[in-house]
Design a protein around this motif. Structure first.
Motif, PDB file in Angstrom:
ATOM      1  N   ALA A  19     -17.103  -0.736  10.472  1.00  0.00           N
ATOM      2  CA  ALA A  19     -17.406  -1.669   9.420  1.00  0.00           C
ATOM      3  C   ALA A  19     -16.566  -3.129   9.380  1.00  0.00           C
ATOM      4  CB  ALA A  19     -16.911  -1.241   8.123  1.00  0.00           C
ATOM      5  N   THR A  20     -16.937  -4.227   8.671  1.00  0.00           N
ATOM      6  CA  THR A  20     -16.393  -5.374   8.577  1.00  0.00           C
ATOM      7  C   THR A  20     -15.031  -5.158   7.968  1.00  0.00           C
ATOM      8  OG1 THR A  20     -18.438  -6.527   8.884  1.00  0.00           O
ATOM      9  CG2 THR A  20     -16.648  -7.791   8.060  1.00  0.00           C
ATOM     10  N   PRO A  21     -13.735  -5.690   8.528  1.00  0.00           N
ATOM     11  CA  PRO A  21     -12.624  -5.577   7.564  1.00  0.00           C
ATOM     12  C   PRO A  21     -12.579  -6.683   6.381  1.00  0.00           C
ATOM     13  CG  PRO A  21     -12.189  -6.666   9.847  1.00  0.00           C
ATOM     14  CD  PRO A  21     -13.642  -6.219   9.767  1.00  0.00           C
ATOM     15  N   VAL A  22     -12.015  -6.401   5.483  1.00  0.00           N
ATOM     16  CA  VAL A  22     -11.848  -7.056   4.388  1.00  0.00           C
ATOM     17  C   VAL A  22     -10.132  -7.330   4.236  1.00  0.00           C
ATOM     18  CG1 VAL A  22     -12.221  -7.507   1.865  1.00  0.00           C
ATOM     19  CG2 VAL A  22     -13.996  -6.611   3.047  1.00  0.00           C
ATOM     20  N   TRP A  23      -9.855  -8.618   4.284  1.00  0.00           N
ATOM     21  CA  TRP A  23      -8.332  -8.706   4.099  1.00  0.00           C
ATOM     22  C   TRP A  23      -8.193  -9.318   2.924  1.00  0.00           C
ATOM     23  CZ3 TRP A  23      -4.963  -7.219   7.680  1.00  0.00           C
ATOM     24  CH2 TRP A  23      -5.420  -6.862   9.227  1.00  0.00           C
ATOM     25  N   LEU A  24      -6.895  -8.947   2.083  1.00  0.00           N
ATOM     26  CA  LEU A  24      -6.612  -9.378   0.799  1.00  0.00           C
ATOM     27  C   LEU A  24      -5.596 -10.254   1.078  1.00  0.00           C
ATOM     28  CD1 LEU A  24      -6.618  -6.055  -1.617  1.00  0.00           C
ATOM     29  CD2 LEU A  24      -8.559  -7.986  -1.026  1.00  0.00           C
ATOM     30  N   VAL A  25      -5.562 -11.534   0.886  1.00  0.00           N
ATOM     31  CA  VAL A  25      -4.683 -12.536   1.377  1.00  0.00           C
ATOM     32  C   VAL A  25      -3.814 -13.285   0.260  1.00  0.00           C
ATOM     33  CG1 VAL A  25      -4.228 -14.465   2.880  1.00  0.00           C
ATOM     34  CG2 VAL A  25      -6.326 -13.083   3.242  1.00  0.00           C
ATOM     35  N   PRO A  26      -2.363 -13.161   0.047  1.00  0.00           N
ATOM     36  CA  PRO A  26      -1.611 -13.778  -0.750  1.00  0.00           C
ATOM     37  C   PRO A  26      -1.475 -15.306  -0.489  1.00  0.00           C
ATOM     38  CG  PRO A  26      -0.154 -12.699   0.686  1.00  0.00           C
ATOM     39  CD  PRO A  26      -1.718 -12.445   1.009  1.00  0.00           C
ATOM     40  N   GLU A  27      -1.275 -15.975  -1.610  1.00  0.00           N
ATOM     41  CA  GLU A  27      -1.212 -17.625  -1.451  1.00  0.00           C
ATOM     42  C   GLU A  27       0.257 -17.929  -1.133  1.00  0.00           C
ATOM     43  OE1 GLU A  27      -2.620 -21.601  -3.802  1.00  0.00           O
ATOM     44  OE2 GLU A  27      -2.240 -19.666  -4.940  1.00  0.00           O
ATOM     45  N   GLU A  28       1.193 -17.157  -1.561  1.00  0.00           N
ATOM     46  CA  GLU A  28       2.319 -17.467  -1.155  1.00  0.00           C
ATOM     47  C   GLU A  28       2.991 -16.697   0.196  1.00  0.00           C
ATOM     48  OE1 GLU A  28       6.986 -16.436  -2.908  1.00  0.00           O
ATOM     49  OE2 GLU A  28       5.381 -16.097  -4.223  1.00  0.00           O
ATOM     50  N   ILE A  76      -8.961  -8.293  -7.895  1.00  0.00           N
ATOM     51  CA  ILE A  76      -9.562  -9.588  -7.259  1.00  0.00           C
ATOM     52  C   ILE A  76     -10.637  -9.335  -6.186  1.00  0.00           C
ATOM     53  CG2 ILE A  76      -7.845  -9.945  -5.527  1.00  0.00           C
ATOM     54  CD1 ILE A  76      -9.145 -12.650  -7.798  1.00  0.00           C
ATOM     55  N   SER A  77     -10.489  -8.412  -5.535  1.00  0.00           N
ATOM     56  CA  SER A  77     -11.573  -7.972  -4.432  1.00  0.00           C
ATOM     57  C   SER A  77     -12.918  -7.904  -4.995  1.00  0.00           C
ATOM     58  CB  SER A  77     -11.198  -6.525  -3.881  1.00  0.00           C
ATOM     59  OG  SER A  77     -11.225  -5.740  -4.804  1.00  0.00           O
ATOM     60  N   LEU A  91     -11.356  -1.931   3.408  1.00  0.00           N
ATOM     61  CA  LEU A  91     -10.124  -2.769   2.990  1.00  0.00           C
ATOM     62  C   LEU A  91      -9.238  -2.370   4.030  1.00  0.00           C
ATOM     63  CD1 LEU A  91     -10.151  -1.791  -0.644  1.00  0.00           C
ATOM     64  CD2 LEU A  91     -10.836  -3.959   0.236  1.00  0.00           C
ATOM     65  N   ALA A  92      -8.870  -3.811   4.837  1.00  0.00           N
ATOM     66  CA  ALA A  92      -7.913  -3.455   5.939  1.00  0.00           C
ATOM     67  C   ALA A  92      -6.394  -3.434   5.378  1.00  0.00           C
ATOM     68  CB  ALA A  92      -8.170  -5.106   6.835  1.00  0.00           C
ATOM     69  N   ASN A  93      -6.188  -3.957   4.457  1.00  0.00           N
ATOM     70  CA  ASN A  93      -4.811  -3.926   4.060  1.00  0.00           C
ATOM     71  C   ASN A  93      -4.480  -3.847   2.508  1.00  0.00           C
ATOM     72  OD1 ASN A  93      -5.870  -6.598   3.034  1.00  0.00           O
ATOM     73  ND2 ASN A  93      -3.730  -7.431   3.470  1.00  0.00           N
ATOM     74  N   ALA A  94      -5.146  -2.612   1.928  1.00  0.00           N
ATOM     75  CA  ALA A  94      -5.294  -2.467   0.350  1.00  0.00           C
ATOM     76  C   ALA A  94      -3.680  -1.857  -0.062  1.00  0.00           C
ATOM     77  CB  ALA A  94      -6.181  -1.468   0.109  1.00  0.00           C
ATOM     78  N   ALA A  97      -1.859   4.399  -2.726  1.00  0.00           N
ATOM     79  CA  ALA A  97      -3.057   4.837  -3.477  1.00  0.00           C
ATOM     80  C   ALA A  97      -3.641   3.946  -4.696  1.00  0.00           C
ATOM     81  CB  ALA A  97      -2.918   6.267  -3.719  1.00  0.00           C
ATOM     82  N   GLU A  98      -2.472   3.615  -5.517  1.00  0.00           N
ATOM     83  CA  GLU A  98      -2.916   3.036  -6.821  1.00  0.00           C
ATOM     84  C   GLU A  98      -3.286   1.538  -6.340  1.00  0.00           C
ATOM     85  OE1 GLU A  98       0.026   1.071 -10.330  1.00  0.00           O
ATOM     86  OE2 GLU A  98       0.279   3.325  -9.712  1.00  0.00           O
ATOM     87  N   ARG A  99      -2.587   0.838  -5.498  1.00  0.00           N
ATOM     88  CA  ARG A  99      -3.298  -0.547  -5.287  1.00  0.00           C
ATOM     89  C   ARG A  99      -4.723  -0.276  -4.640  1.00  0.00           C
ATOM     90  NH1 ARG A  99       0.278  -4.914  -5.677  1.00  0.00           N
ATOM     91  NH2 ARG A  99      -1.189  -6.251  -4.291  1.00  0.00           N
ATOM     92  N   SER A 100      -4.930   0.634  -3.654  1.00  0.00           N
ATOM     93  CA  SER A 100      -6.076   0.803  -2.739  1.00  0.00           C
ATOM     94  C   SER A 100      -7.295   1.132  -3.830  1.00  0.00           C
ATOM     95  CB  SER A 100      -6.077   1.842  -1.906  1.00  0.00           C
ATOM     96  OG  SER A 100      -5.196   1.667  -0.852  1.00  0.00           O
ATOM     97  N   THR A 101      -7.115   2.139  -4.949  1.00  0.00           N
ATOM     98  CA  THR A 101      -7.910   2.543  -6.169  1.00  0.00           C
ATOM     99  C   THR A 101      -8.277   1.291  -6.877  1.00  0.00           C
ATOM    100  OG1 THR A 101      -7.082   4.832  -5.879  1.00  0.00           O
ATOM    101  CG2 THR A 101      -8.429   3.993  -7.920  1.00  0.00           C
ATOM    102  N   LEU A 102      -7.449   0.442  -7.180  1.00  0.00           N
ATOM    103  CA  LEU A 102      -7.790  -0.612  -8.096  1.00  0.00           C
ATOM    104  C   LEU A 102      -8.478  -1.823  -7.173  1.00  0.00           C
ATOM    105  CD1 LEU A 102      -4.587  -1.398 -10.154  1.00  0.00           C
ATOM    106  CD2 LEU A 102      -6.741  -0.617 -11.055  1.00  0.00           C
ATOM    107  N   ALA A 103      -8.394  -1.826  -5.814  1.00  0.00           N
ATOM    108  CA  ALA A 103      -8.900  -3.003  -5.353  1.00  0.00           C
ATOM    109  C   ALA A 103     -10.283  -2.416  -4.772  1.00  0.00           C
ATOM    110  CB  ALA A 103      -8.116  -3.161  -3.648  1.00  0.00           C
ATOM    111  N   ALA A 104     -10.439  -1.317  -4.599  1.00  0.00           N
ATOM    112  CA  ALA A 104     -11.916  -0.634  -4.285  1.00  0.00           C
ATOM    113  C   ALA A 104     -12.555  -0.756  -5.861  1.00  0.00           C
ATOM    114  CB  ALA A 104     -11.546   0.801  -3.902  1.00  0.00           C
ATOM    115  N   LEU A 105     -11.922  -0.576  -6.733  1.00  0.00           N
ATOM    116  CA  LEU A 105     -12.755  -0.572  -8.123  1.00  0.00           C
ATOM    117  C   LEU A 105     -13.322  -1.886  -8.574  1.00  0.00           C
ATOM    118  CD1 LEU A 105     -13.610   1.096 -10.621  1.00  0.00           C
ATOM    119  CD2 LEU A 105     -11.417   0.696 -11.723  1.00  0.00           C
TER     120      LEU A 105
END
Length: 460
Positions: A19-28, A76-77, A91-94, A97-105
């Protein structure tokens, strides 16, 4: 048919590898992040002026980057799906478990499309991270989409009878019992205000009553406002105000969605769901300003404005709910424009008689990114509901504190000994936001479910 489960699949290592990776990228610290994780995309990022800004999506041939800004919005994903073709993504860097679940949701919420009346494209498919509980994730995602679908459906296809059918469909999945009291039977069984509000419509008003669970478990009763369309009655709305009134059953939609999560999770409760389902229409037998009706609990109610109909149908349902003295009564309703003036379209106003419950809900709202904001049952304003000819006037003629006075009116029908929580929700997104496409929305129910799951752990 596109459903919530069209937008994700349980974790599959082999499928994720392709699959294609989706990276969550911070601004800071963006430059440092890029150097460490994706230096090969430096020129692409610069060409598109992408620096991790919140909600920005950068698409490469073999990767997707979603800007998370200050990283406060864990959903935001949800900005990504609208920009992506159908295919598999992970999700390449979710994170945990808590953050992954919210990112997936967030992804699944952002992938939502209302396809009842037109063909919609198959959404991009997220392969759930390994640390996400696929079972609970599925019924939460389904509940959000259910609430949205019900609210988005026009009244021609979502009248009181259709709303009853929707409740029966959910009940059938979990072997819940449903009773519907309809038309003149409402008068015979002492629901005079539900009947009064809905009697002018061709489609008969009704009270939908769902029960589920062990009778010995704590009783939790949900009450959802099911005004399937609100013309304003004889205090008729203007065209602009009436144009969005298919969503006036948003409280019922959200209450049903919450009930579906409770039943799917097999929480240790005796659940009851009450939905007074009506259309507030105009005809020769419409109820009038100045009329007085006796409510279910015997209190006489003067009608000051027929466009404040929601609290009238709710008060009969609340009185019924109180008769069996449940452990908690929770109402959800698209009740007042004043709530939108106070808190806008994104926050759900919360009124509660139980401080501990209010604190838990507020905390849970932050945790699961389903925010609520507590408002006061300010008793000094109760005098605004005084009547010279009845026990109470159902609406204040003042321009002040409209959401509070509506909540105070409802509170009159719940005895003090029963904890009572009320949400004056909007049930609508006026414009597209990441994870929140324009249209019907689920409000406060994920926060409520999170608290209930903690308080009433799974049965069996």
């Amino acid at each position: 048919m596109v459903t919530s489960t069209s937008a994700f699949v349980p974790h599959d290592s082999e499928r994720a590898r392709k699959a294609t990776p989706v990276w969550l990228v911070p601004e800071e610290g963006f430059d440092r992040w890029l150097e460490e994780h994706a230096i090969g995309y430096l020129l692409l990022a610069k060409a598109n002026r992408f620096t991790g800004q919140q909600g920005r999506v950068l698409i490469a041939a073999d990767a997707v980057f979603v800007g998370t800004g200050d990283e406060q919005d864990k959903l935001i994903s949800g900005a990504a799906p609208a920009h992506l073709p159908h295919g598999d993504y992970f999700l390449a860097n979710a994170g945990d478990a808590e953050r992954s679940t919210l990112a997936a949701l967030g992804w699944v919420m952002g992938a939502y499309q209302f396809g009842k009346y037109r063909d919609v494209a198959e959404p991009p498919v997220l392969i759930l991270p390994e640390n996400v509980d696929a079972d609970s994730f599925t019924f939460i995602a389904e509940a959000v989409w259910l609430a949205r679908d019900l609210v988005n459906t026009p009244t021609e296809d979502m009248g009181p009878e259709h709303l009853a059918d929707a409740v029966k469909a959910v009940a059938g999945r979990y072997k819940a019992q449903v009773k519907v009291t309809e038309g003149v039977s409402l008068l015979k069984q002492n629901f005079p205000l539900i009947h009064a509000v809905g009697r002018a419509a061709e489609r008969a008003p009704r009270l939908i009553d769902l029960t589920w669970g062990d009778k010995d478990d704590p009783k939790i009763t949900l009450v959802g406002k099911g005004v399937c369309f609100d013309t304003g009655g004889l205090n008729i709305k203007g065209g602009k105000g009436m144009g969005l009134m298919k969503k006036d059953m948003g409280g019922a939609a959200n209450a049903l969605a919450l009930a579906s999560m409770i039943m799917a999770a097999k929480l240790k409760v005796r659940l009851r769901l009450l939905i007074p389902a009506v259309e507030n229409n105009i005809s020769g037998n419409a109820y009038r300003p100045g009329d007085v009706f006796k409510s279910r609990n015997g209190m006489t109610v003067e009608i000051s404005n027929t466009d404040a109909e929601g609290r009238l149908v709710l008060c009969d349902a609340l009185a019924l709910a109180a008769e069996e003295t449940p452990a908690h009564i929770i109402s959800l309703a698209t009740l007042t424009g004043a709530a939108r003036v106070a808190l806008g379209s994104e926050l759900a106003p919360l009124y509660a008689t139980d401080d501990s419950f209010a604190q838990d809900i507020t905390k849970a709202g932050g945790k699961v990114q389903d925010p609520v904001w507590r408002m006061p049952f300010w008793e000094n304003y109760a005098s605004m509901l005084s009547s010279s000819i009845a026990d109470i006037n159902h609406a204040s003629d003042s321009g002040f504190a409209g959401s509070i006075t509506a909540a105070l009116y409802l509170k009159k029908f719940v005895p003090e000994k029963i904890p009572y929580t009320h949400f004056d929700i909007y049930a609508w997104n006026p414009s597209d936001r990441p994870a929140h496409p324009k249209g019907g929305e689920a409000f406060a129910i994920r926060a409520l479910f999170d608290v209930m799951r903690e308080r009433y752990p799974q049965n069996g």
